[in-house]
Design a protein around this motif. Structure first.
Motif, PDB file in Angstrom:
ATOM      1  N   MET A   1      12.360  59.174  67.740  1.00  0.00           N
ATOM      2  CA  MET A   1      12.246  57.985  66.900  1.00  0.00           C
ATOM      3  C   MET A   1      13.165  56.865  67.395  1.00  0.00           C
ATOM      4  O   MET A   1      12.762  55.715  67.475  1.00  0.00           O
ATOM      5  CB  MET A   1      12.601  58.368  65.456  1.00  0.00           C
ATOM      6  CG  MET A   1      12.491  57.235  64.483  1.00  0.00           C
ATOM      7  SD  MET A   1      12.562  57.768  62.746  1.00  0.00           S
ATOM      8  CE  MET A   1      14.315  57.789  62.444  1.00  0.00           C
ATOM      9  N   ILE A   2      14.408  57.208  67.750  1.00  0.00           N
ATOM     10  CA  ILE A   2      15.366  56.202  68.217  1.00  0.00           C
ATOM     11  C   ILE A   2      15.295  56.101  69.742  1.00  0.00           C
ATOM     12  O   ILE A   2      15.402  57.103  70.437  1.00  0.00           O
ATOM     13  CB  ILE A   2      16.811  56.593  67.815  1.00  0.00           C
ATOM     14  CG1 ILE A   2      16.919  56.900  66.320  1.00  0.00           C
ATOM     15  CG2 ILE A   2      17.807  55.527  68.240  1.00  0.00           C
ATOM     16  CD1 ILE A   2      16.638  55.742  65.405  1.00  0.00           C
ATOM     17  N   LYS A   3      15.151  54.882  70.262  1.00  0.00           N
ATOM     18  CA  LYS A   3      15.046  54.693  71.713  1.00  0.00           C
ATOM     19  C   LYS A   3      16.410  54.501  72.377  1.00  0.00           C
ATOM     20  O   LYS A   3      16.686  55.043  73.432  1.00  0.00           O
ATOM     21  CB  LYS A   3      14.161  53.490  72.023  1.00  0.00           C
ATOM     22  CG  LYS A   3      12.686  53.728  71.661  1.00  0.00           C
ATOM     23  CD  LYS A   3      11.877  52.445  71.682  1.00  0.00           C
ATOM     24  CE  LYS A   3      11.460  52.079  73.091  1.00  0.00           C
ATOM     25  NZ  LYS A   3      10.598  50.869  73.066  1.00  0.00           N
ATOM     26  N   LYS A   4      17.251  53.685  71.762  1.00  0.00           N
ATOM     27  CA  LYS A   4      18.569  53.420  72.345  1.00  0.00           C
ATOM     28  C   LYS A   4      19.411  52.614  71.362  1.00  0.00           C
ATOM     29  O   LYS A   4      18.892  52.135  70.346  1.00  0.00           O
ATOM     30  CB  LYS A   4      18.429  52.635  73.656  1.00  0.00           C
ATOM     31  CG  LYS A   4      17.820  51.263  73.429  1.00  0.00           C
ATOM     32  CD  LYS A   4      17.950  50.377  74.659  1.00  0.00           C
ATOM     33  CE  LYS A   4      17.561  48.954  74.298  1.00  0.00           C
ATOM     34  NZ  LYS A   4      17.741  47.966  75.314  1.00  0.00           N
ATOM     35  N   ILE A   5      20.699  52.437  71.690  1.00  0.00           N
ATOM     36  CA  ILE A   5      21.517  51.469  70.954  1.00  0.00           C
ATOM     37  C   ILE A   5      21.140  50.098  71.516  1.00  0.00           C
ATOM     38  O   ILE A   5      21.316  49.850  72.714  1.00  0.00           O
ATOM     39  CB  ILE A   5      23.024  51.742  71.137  1.00  0.00           C
ATOM     40  CG1 ILE A   5      23.399  53.068  70.462  1.00  0.00           C
ATOM     41  CG2 ILE A   5      23.847  50.581  70.547  1.00  0.00           C
ATOM     42  CD1 ILE A   5      24.854  53.465  70.664  1.00  0.00           C
ATOM     43  N   ASP A   6      20.601  49.248  70.663  1.00  0.00           N
ATOM     44  CA  ASP A   6      20.199  47.913  71.121  1.00  0.00           C
ATOM     45  C   ASP A   6      21.410  46.995  71.236  1.00  0.00           C
ATOM     46  O   ASP A   6      21.611  46.340  72.240  1.00  0.00           O
ATOM     47  CB  ASP A   6      19.164  47.313  70.163  1.00  0.00           C
ATOM     48  CG  ASP A   6      18.673  45.971  70.672  1.00  0.00           C
ATOM     49  OD1 ASP A   6      17.903  45.974  71.649  1.00  0.00           O
ATOM     50  OD2 ASP A   6      19.079  44.925  70.128  1.00  0.00           O
ATOM     51  N   HIS A   7      22.188  46.951  70.160  1.00  0.00           N
ATOM     52  CA  HIS A   7      23.422  46.156  70.219  1.00  0.00           C
ATOM     53  C   HIS A   7      24.442  46.642  69.194  1.00  0.00           C
ATOM     54  O   HIS A   7      24.106  47.344  68.240  1.00  0.00           O
ATOM     55  CB  HIS A   7      23.146  44.657  70.034  1.00  0.00           C
ATOM     56  CG  HIS A   7      22.560  44.289  68.703  1.00  0.00           C
ATOM     57  ND1 HIS A   7      21.209  44.218  68.474  1.00  0.00           N
ATOM     58  CD2 HIS A   7      23.150  43.971  67.519  1.00  0.00           C
ATOM     59  CE1 HIS A   7      20.990  43.862  67.216  1.00  0.00           C
ATOM     60  NE2 HIS A   7      22.149  43.713  66.611  1.00  0.00           N
ATOM     61  N   ILE A   8      25.678  46.255  69.455  1.00  0.00           N
ATOM     62  CA  ILE A   8      26.776  46.477  68.521  1.00  0.00           C
ATOM     63  C   ILE A   8      27.282  45.091  68.154  1.00  0.00           C
ATOM     64  O   ILE A   8      27.593  44.286  69.039  1.00  0.00           O
ATOM     65  CB  ILE A   8      27.892  47.331  69.169  1.00  0.00           C
ATOM     66  CG1 ILE A   8      27.340  48.736  69.456  1.00  0.00           C
ATOM     67  CG2 ILE A   8      29.119  47.394  68.276  1.00  0.00           C
ATOM     68  CD1 ILE A   8      28.280  49.624  70.235  1.00  0.00           C
ATOM     69  N   ALA A   9      27.301  44.800  66.859  1.00  0.00           N
ATOM     70  CA  ALA A   9      27.692  43.469  66.409  1.00  0.00           C
ATOM     71  C   ALA A   9      29.143  43.473  65.944  1.00  0.00           C
ATOM     72  O   ALA A   9      29.560  44.334  65.172  1.00  0.00           O
ATOM     73  CB  ALA A   9      26.781  43.003  65.278  1.00  0.00           C
ATOM     74  N   ILE A  10      29.903  42.493  66.432  1.00  0.00           N
ATOM     75  CA  ILE A  10      31.320  42.362  66.097  1.00  0.00           C
ATOM     76  C   ILE A  10      31.543  40.983  65.482  1.00  0.00           C
ATOM     77  O   ILE A  10      31.177  39.965  66.082  1.00  0.00           O
ATOM     78  CB  ILE A  10      32.185  42.529  67.368  1.00  0.00           C
ATOM     79  CG1 ILE A  10      31.967  43.930  67.956  1.00  0.00           C
ATOM     80  CG2 ILE A  10      33.659  42.277  67.068  1.00  0.00           C
ATOM     81  CD1 ILE A  10      32.527  44.119  69.347  1.00  0.00           C
TER      82      ILE A  10
END
Ligand code: ZN
Length: 133
Positions: A1-10
């Motif tokens: 279901m999950i493909k990858k970490i797209d982004h981490i928001a800071i």
């Protein structure tokens, strides 16, 4: 279901100042800075492998991000996971007892997105994204 970490928001007070650390010291490449008026933020994108770090700066005092900054200070805001089919993912998660902030996906800058309650994911705000091509 999950493909990858797209982004981490800071969340940061000031993108230019934060870039001194993320671009200057860490040496990440800055690919884009844009204003997203709907969310009242400026966002800077710094790719890391197949994911990205997104620096998020509030541009008004009363936005959700501005309130987060005021209350919690600078720091990690959310992790975004890319999924193939966001409707299917939300349905599946709801069945498994995960509480959804967005029961229906909404249009984001890079595709359709939905957030999950951190109380369901051990303290981390998680965003799902189905990228538009
Ligand atoms: Zn995000």
């Amino acid at each position: 279901m999950i493909k990858k970490i797209d982004h981490i928001a800071i969340v940061v007070r000031n993108i230019e100042e934060a870039l001194q650390a993320y671009q200057g010291a860490l040496g990440l490449e800055l690919t884009d800075v844009k204003e997203m008026s709907e969310d009242a933020v400026r966002v800077a994108f710094l790719p890391v492998g197949e994911s990205e770090i997104e620096l998020v700066e509030p541009i008004t005092a009363d936005s959700t991000i501005a309130k987060f900054l005021e209350k919690r200070g600078e720091g990690m805001h959310h992790i975004c996971l890319e999924v193939e089919d966001i409707e299917a993912a939300l349905q599946d998660l709801a069945v498994k007892g995960i509480r959804l902030i967005d029961k229906q996906p909404r249009q984001g800058a890079q595709g359709r997105v939905a957030f999950l309650y951190p109380t369901s994911t051990h303290g981390v705000l998680i965003e799902l994204i189905e990228k538009s091509d």
